[in-house]
Scaffold this active site. Structure first.
Site, PDB file in Angstrom:
ATOM      1  N   SER A 150       1.031  -1.122  -0.314  1.00 29.28           N
ATOM      2  CA  SER A 150       0.376   0.015   0.066  1.00 29.28           C
ATOM      3  C   SER A 150       0.642   1.939   0.154  1.00 29.28           C
ATOM      4  O   SER A 150       2.273   1.175   0.362  1.00 29.28           O
ATOM      5  CB  SER A 150      -0.377   0.115   0.926  1.00 29.28           C
ATOM      6  OG  SER A 150      -1.443   1.374   1.253  1.00 29.28           O
ATOM      7  N   TYR A 163      -2.418  -1.542  10.355  1.00 28.38           N
ATOM      8  CA  TYR A 163      -2.355  -1.485   8.239  1.00 28.38           C
ATOM      9  C   TYR A 163      -0.809  -1.448   7.941  1.00 28.38           C
ATOM     10  O   TYR A 163      -0.443  -2.010   7.179  1.00 28.38           O
ATOM     11  CB  TYR A 163      -3.957  -0.914   7.798  1.00 28.38           C
ATOM     12  CG  TYR A 163      -3.726  -1.296   6.428  1.00 28.38           C
ATOM     13  CD1 TYR A 163      -4.783  -2.223   6.138  1.00 28.38           C
ATOM     14  CD2 TYR A 163      -3.005   0.303   5.604  1.00 28.38           C
ATOM     15  CE1 TYR A 163      -4.398  -2.507   4.920  1.00 28.38           C
ATOM     16  CE2 TYR A 163      -3.993  -0.008   3.991  1.00 28.38           C
ATOM     17  CZ  TYR A 163      -3.964  -1.443   3.768  1.00 28.38           C
ATOM     18  OH  TYR A 163      -4.000  -1.422   2.707  1.00 28.38           O
TER      19      TYR A 163
END
Length: 267
Positions: A150, A163
């Site tokens: 990400s 995350y």
């Protein structure tokens, strides 16, 4: 409407895609099948994975695609899933580690079990799948592992500590595995998606809110799942045979304007 298999870029290759029922995973499955691959989609929800498999079969005539229901954050489940793919297709050439979960909490507020869940799925599932698939990937002689990280692994932001930390760990895992597996003919690379218009975001925010949000990237729009899947196609193919240990930012030029991460809405 069905389209016949139209390409040969992945002809005779077998690919596993975890998180295969999601927006990016199912798009990759369809595009891989359309380029001649045999594809196994892995996800935890049997209804969703069945729908993804049937969707690919409807869109790509002659698609060779199977669904496997498994929680690959458990090492034993990953091995069972890989064994099912080997039994069906006879080998593995490509592994796309795409599965992921997220929580929207600051480091100070996230409960400990949230860290456990996110690290198990977002990092340890990548390890479990790689360990289970590596013998077959090595036998292939042209194996490719594509890890989906990400932009949050690279750029700081508020409210997603667990995350982002898990996705940053994926970058380190990719580099280490690339060095370890190069001698076995297995390439390992990472893509980092930016703002991507997936069913997850539409369900969470609603179509109107997604349409109104302008991501803070040079292109000033959301990416589509296909726009994330096509870079995976290249990395899976022999066209990328000299590419390993690389990180690709598939993010529309993020962040724009000197590194800020604020978003704006259309007027």
């Amino acid at each position: 409407m069905e389209t016949p298999v139209s390409g040969t870029r992945l002809e005779n290759k077998v690919a596993i895609i975890t998180g295969g029922a999601g927006g990016i995973g199912s798009a990759a499955g369809r595009i891989f099948c359309n380029e001649g691959a045999k594809v196994a989609l892995i996800d935890r929800d049997p209804d969703v994975i069945d729908a993804a498999v049937e969707g690919i079969r409807r869109q790509v005539a002659g698609a060779q695609v199977m669904g496997v229901v498994a929680d690959v954050g458990e090492e034993g489940a990953a091995q069972v899933a890989v064994d099912a793919v080997l039994k069906k297709f006879g080998g593995i050439d490509v592994l796309v580690n795409n599965v992921g979960i997220r929580r929207y909490e600051a480091v100070a507020d996230a409960p400990w079990d949230a860290w456990d869940d996110i690290l198990r799925v977002n990092l340890l599932s990548f390890v479990s799948m790689a360990r289970a698939a590596l013998p077959a990937l090595r036998r292939s002689g042209r194996g490719s592992i594509i890890n989906v990280s990400s932009t949050g692994a690279v750029y700081g932001r508020k409210g997603m500590g667990a995350y982002d930390a898990s996705k940053a760990a994926v970058l380190a895992l990719t580099r280490t595995m690339a060095f370890e597996e190069g001698e076995h003919g297995v390439r390992v690379n990472t893509i980092c998606p930016g703002y991507t218009r997936t069913p997850f975001h539409v369900n969470r925010m609603g179509n109107e809110a997604v349409d109104a949000l302008v991501p803070p990237c040079v292109l000033q729009r959301w990416g589509t799942p296909d726009e994330l899947a096509y870079p995976m196609l290249w990395l899976a193919s022999d066209e990328a045979s000299y590419v390993t240990s690389a990180t690709f930012m598939i993010d529309g030029g993020f962040p724009a304007e000197g590194g800020g991460t604020a978003v704006r809405t259309k007027l």
